[in-house]
Scaffold this active site. Sequence first.
Site, PDB file in Angstrom:
ATOM      1  N   GLU A 288     -35.806   5.756 -85.636  1.00 40.98           N
ATOM      2  CA  GLU A 288     -36.227   4.542 -86.355  1.00 40.98           C
ATOM      3  C   GLU A 288     -35.376   4.380 -87.776  1.00 40.98           C
ATOM      4  OE1 GLU A 288     -40.375   2.819 -88.599  1.00 40.98           O
ATOM      5  OE2 GLU A 288     -40.014   5.288 -88.384  1.00 40.98           O
ATOM      6  N   LYS A 351     -42.251  -2.714 -82.705  1.00 37.20           N
ATOM      7  CA  LYS A 351     -43.237  -2.175 -83.236  1.00 37.20           C
ATOM      8  C   LYS A 351     -44.361  -2.764 -83.198  1.00 37.20           C
ATOM      9  CE  LYS A 351     -44.569   1.230 -86.561  1.00 37.20           C
ATOM     10  NZ  LYS A 351     -44.420   1.818 -87.860  1.00 37.20           N
ATOM     11  N   CYS A 401     -43.004   5.764 -84.631  1.00 32.35           N
ATOM     12  CA  CYS A 401     -43.443   6.174 -85.983  1.00 32.35           C
ATOM     13  C   CYS A 401     -44.919   6.306 -85.753  1.00 32.35           C
ATOM     14  CB  CYS A 401     -43.006   5.408 -87.113  1.00 32.35           C
ATOM     15  SG  CYS A 401     -43.251   6.443 -88.669  1.00 32.35           S
TER      16      CYS A 401
END
Length: 539
Positions: A288, A351, A401
Amino acid sequence: MTMPPPELAEPGPATPPPPGPAPLRLPVAAALAVAAGVALLLALPPYDVWWLAPVGVALLTAATHRRRPRAGLGLGFLAGVVLFYPLLEWTRIAAGWLPWALLSTAEAAVIGLAGLAGAWLSPLADRRRALWPLLTGVLWVADEALRDRAPFGGFPWGRLAFSQGDAPALRLAAWGGAPLVTFAVAATGGALVALAWRTWRRPALLPVAGFAATTAVLIGAPAAVPLTAPGGPSYTVAIVQGNVPRLGLDFNAQRRAVLDNHVTATRRLAAAVTAGEQPRPDLVIWPENSSDIDPLRNQDAADEISTAAREIGVPILVGAVLRTDNPGDIKNAGLLWMPVTGPDLTQTYIKQHPVPFAEYMPLRPIARLVTDKVDLVRNMLAGDHAGVIDTGPLTLGDVICFEVAYDGIVRDTVAKGAQILTVQTNNATFDEGEARQQLAMVRLRAVEHGLDSLMVSTVGVSAFVDTSGGVHGATAFNTAGVVVHEMATGATRTLATRSGIWPEAIAVGLAVIALVGAVPLRRRRVIDSNGGDEIVEER
C-alpha cells in the site's frame, strides 16, 4: 380484620443470599479487572503470550460476577482501558494523543458492556454453573461483533482470536472463523473461573472434575482439527518492501523517494533473476502507498513503474493513491501493472473500508470545533466491490491494510474466487507492534479460509503465511527487502468460508436469549451492607 395493602405492609427480614459466595469486595474486583486488562494485552502481539487470553477473560468474569450491572460496566471499562491504551498507542504516532485517547476509550467502553452483561447473567451462572463456559463464550463473541461494526463501521482490534497465532485454538478458524476462535478462548476463561469459584468455596469432586475436563478439552482439542491444504498449482511470488525515507506521518513528504525505492528493489530482483540468483517470479506485489504519486495522472511515475515491470517481465500489483477530478477526493488502490501494456484498469481494487478520522473525516464540521487539523484529512472514497484481481497466472484476493481485521471483507474476497490472499499495507506511520498485530490477523485468515497468504508493507513486517498459520520469510522492521516464495493456490473452501456469518450470528443470538432469560432471576435484590454489592436471589 382488614389487612394493609402490600405496599404499606411492614418489611420483613432480608431474604438470605443464595448459596455460594458474595461478590468479591470492590478493591479486589478492581484489582482483578486491572489484571484482566494486563493479561489480555500480553496475550496479543507483540507479546504473544497466548495462554493469558483465557486467564484475562476469567479474571474479568470473576470481578464482575454477582455485582450490580453498573458496577460490571465500570469494571469492564477499567479492564478495557488497561488493554486498549497501550495496545493502540501506535495510533498516537500518526494522529496525536486526542484521537488515540478517543479510540481507546471507545474500545474500552465496549469491553465495559461485556462486564455489564457478565454481571447481569450472574444469577443464571449461579443456578446453572455448567453453563458458565457457554455464557462467557457467547458474550465475548457478541461483544466483538459489536466492535466489528460500530461506531463508523467498527474497529475490531484486540479480538481474542487475534491472540491465538501460536495456540491450538487457531485451527478452529477453519471451522468457524474468528468468532469460533474467540468463543473457544472465552469459554475456556469461563471454565477456569467456574473451576476456581467452585474449588475455592464449595469444592465437590464431580463438578470440579467436570470443569477441569472442560478446560482441558477447550485448550487441547483444537489441535486435532484438520486443516485444508491448498490443492491447486503453485506459483512463485515476490514481495517488495522498499522502505521509506523516514518513519512518521511525514513519510510521504518524499513521495518520489518511496516510489523509487520500490522500483529500484524490483529492478535489482530482475537482475538477480537474470544472473540465476533468484527464481523468476510469476507475480510481484508492492505494498500500500508504494506509489503515493498517482501513476495514472503522472507520466514520470508511470514510466518508472513500467520500467520495473518490463525488466522483471511479470505483472506487478502496485499500491497506489489515485486522484480524482475533485482535488479533495482520493482512492486507495491495488492496481495491476502489466509488463508490456501497463496498468490494467479492469483489474483494480479500491479499498472498501477507509478508516474514519484517518482516511476520511466523519462529522467534519463538529470535529473542526475540536481541532483545525481535521482538514489535513482528505476524503478517501470507498470501493464498491471485493478485491478479486486476475493477474493471468493466478487470481489474487486483495485487501488493504486494516481491512484484514474485518471478517466480512476478507470472506467476500475469498468467496468470489481468490486463490491466494494478499494484504497490502503501509506501517510507516505506526510502529513494529502494530505491524505484528496485523500479521497475526493474516495468520488467522490463512487458516480460516485455507489459503496461502502474504502481507507486504512499505517498512515491514512483510511475510508469507501458510494455511496452518506458519510464517515464512518475515522481514525486519524499517528495512528494505525482497522475499521470493512459492505459494500454492487454493482449490477448496473451508467450512468457515462456506458458513459465512452464521457462527457469529448463532453466538449473538444465544447471548441475547441468555440476557433475556436472566430477567426473571433478577426480580429480587438484597444489598450487602458491607460493600453495597448486589446479591441476586435465585427463585
